[in-house]
Design a protein around this motif. Structure first.
Motif, PDB file in Angstrom:
ATOM      1  N   LEU A  37       0.852  -1.180   0.000  1.00  0.00           N
ATOM      2  CA  LEU A  37       0.000   0.000   0.000  1.00  0.00           C
ATOM      3  C   LEU A  37       0.889   1.233   0.000  1.00  0.00           C
ATOM      4  O   LEU A  37       1.765   1.373   0.856  1.00  0.00           O
ATOM      5  N   PHE A  38       0.643   2.139  -0.959  1.00  0.00           N
ATOM      6  CA  PHE A  38       1.454   3.348  -1.139  1.00  0.00           C
ATOM      7  C   PHE A  38       0.599   4.563  -0.841  1.00  0.00           C
ATOM      8  O   PHE A  38      -0.442   4.771  -1.469  1.00  0.00           O
ATOM      9  N   LEU A  39       1.050   5.384   0.114  1.00  0.00           N
ATOM     10  CA  LEU A  39       0.386   6.644   0.437  1.00  0.00           C
ATOM     11  C   LEU A  39       1.331   7.802   0.151  1.00  0.00           C
ATOM     12  O   LEU A  39       2.539   7.698   0.362  1.00  0.00           O
ATOM     13  N   TYR A  40       0.759   8.907  -0.308  1.00  0.00           N
ATOM     14  CA  TYR A  40       1.536  10.133  -0.485  1.00  0.00           C
ATOM     15  C   TYR A  40       0.719  11.294   0.039  1.00  0.00           C
ATOM     16  O   TYR A  40      -0.491  11.372  -0.197  1.00  0.00           O
ATOM     17  N   GLY A  41       1.404  12.198   0.755  1.00  0.00           N
ATOM     18  CA  GLY A  41       0.744  13.402   1.243  1.00  0.00           C
ATOM     19  C   GLY A  41       1.437  13.935   2.474  1.00  0.00           C
ATOM     20  O   GLY A  41       2.515  13.468   2.867  1.00  0.00           O
ATOM     21  N   PRO A  42       0.837  14.932   3.129  1.00  0.00           N
ATOM     22  CA  PRO A  42       1.397  15.471   4.362  1.00  0.00           C
ATOM     23  C   PRO A  42       1.014  14.604   5.566  1.00  0.00           C
ATOM     24  O   PRO A  42      -0.094  14.070   5.620  1.00  0.00           O
TER      25      PRO A  42
END
Length: 218
Positions: free
Chosen positions: A149-154
């Motif tokens: 699972l790949f997450l991107y963000g602050p």
């Protein structure tokens, strides 16, 4: 191209017919692609959640010719943009748009599981926390063992924002909708991963005080 008003994406987006253009995607897509290629599966089925304009899907699917990339978004305008980007790209390994609502128990793609990867870019901070819970529950159900699972963000870290700009951004999100906000990686997100059989694999600092975060299905 003309400008469209600010909506969930928190930015002014140009458009050409149904196709939307995201300034933030143009800035960060190469950095995200580079980390993705180092940390995520290069083959198999990849499911993108909250695909937004569709630009990330095109950029990443083009870089992963051996992966089957499926993208979509619960928002109707986003799906129209995704469909336009997919049509123009003409990539045989890119399909969609789906209309998955991660807060639902059935995503409608269970017949395509297990997935090698699930991707969510800039989603969980501009959605109720139920969306983050649903995302991890779905990853736990639908990822293959060893899938990612790949997450991107602050993200904040251990109860503290990583930059004054992120603290201000968090306040602006909560002012817009009290259910939104920058999530804390250790306090909010890691417990969801543990509850759903995922382990933290990588945390990569990105430009503009963002992070790429990768989890592996146990």
């Amino acid at each position: 191209m003309t400008k469209t008003p600010k909506e969930t994406a928190l930015e002014n987006r140009a458009h050409d017919g149904a196709k939307l253009f995201s300034p933030s995607t143009e800035r960060n897509r190469d950095a995200i692609r580079d980390v993705f290629l180092k940390t995520m599966p290069q083959k198999g089925r990849i499911l993108e959640i909250g695909g937004g304009t569709g630009e990330h899907a095109v950029h990443l699917a083009r870089a992963l010719p051996d992966a089957e990339w499926r993208t979509g978004d619960p928002d109707e305008k986003a799906r129209a943009s995704i469909a336009a980007w997919i049509a123009d790209a003409g990539l045989s390994n890119l399909s969609g748009p789906h209309a998955i609502d991660v807060t639902q128990a059935d995503w409608g793609v269970e017949d395509r599981a297990p997935f090698a990867g699930i991707v969510s870019i800039n989603m969980i901070h501009i959605a109720p926390f139920a969306a983050a819970k649903g995302l991890f529950a779905g990853a736990g159900r639908l990822l293959a063992p060893g899938g990612k699972l790949f997450l991107y963000g602050p993200f904040s870290r251990k109860g503290a924002h990583t930059a004054p700009s992120n603290e201000a951004f968090d306040a602006s999100l909560k002012a817009r909708d009290p259910r939104w906000g920058v999530r804390d990686l250790e306090r909010d997100i890691l417990p969801l991963a543990q509850e759903n059989g995922l382990s933290l694999d990588a945390v990569v600092e990105m430009p503009a005080n963002n992070f790429s975060v990768v989890f592996t299905k146990d």
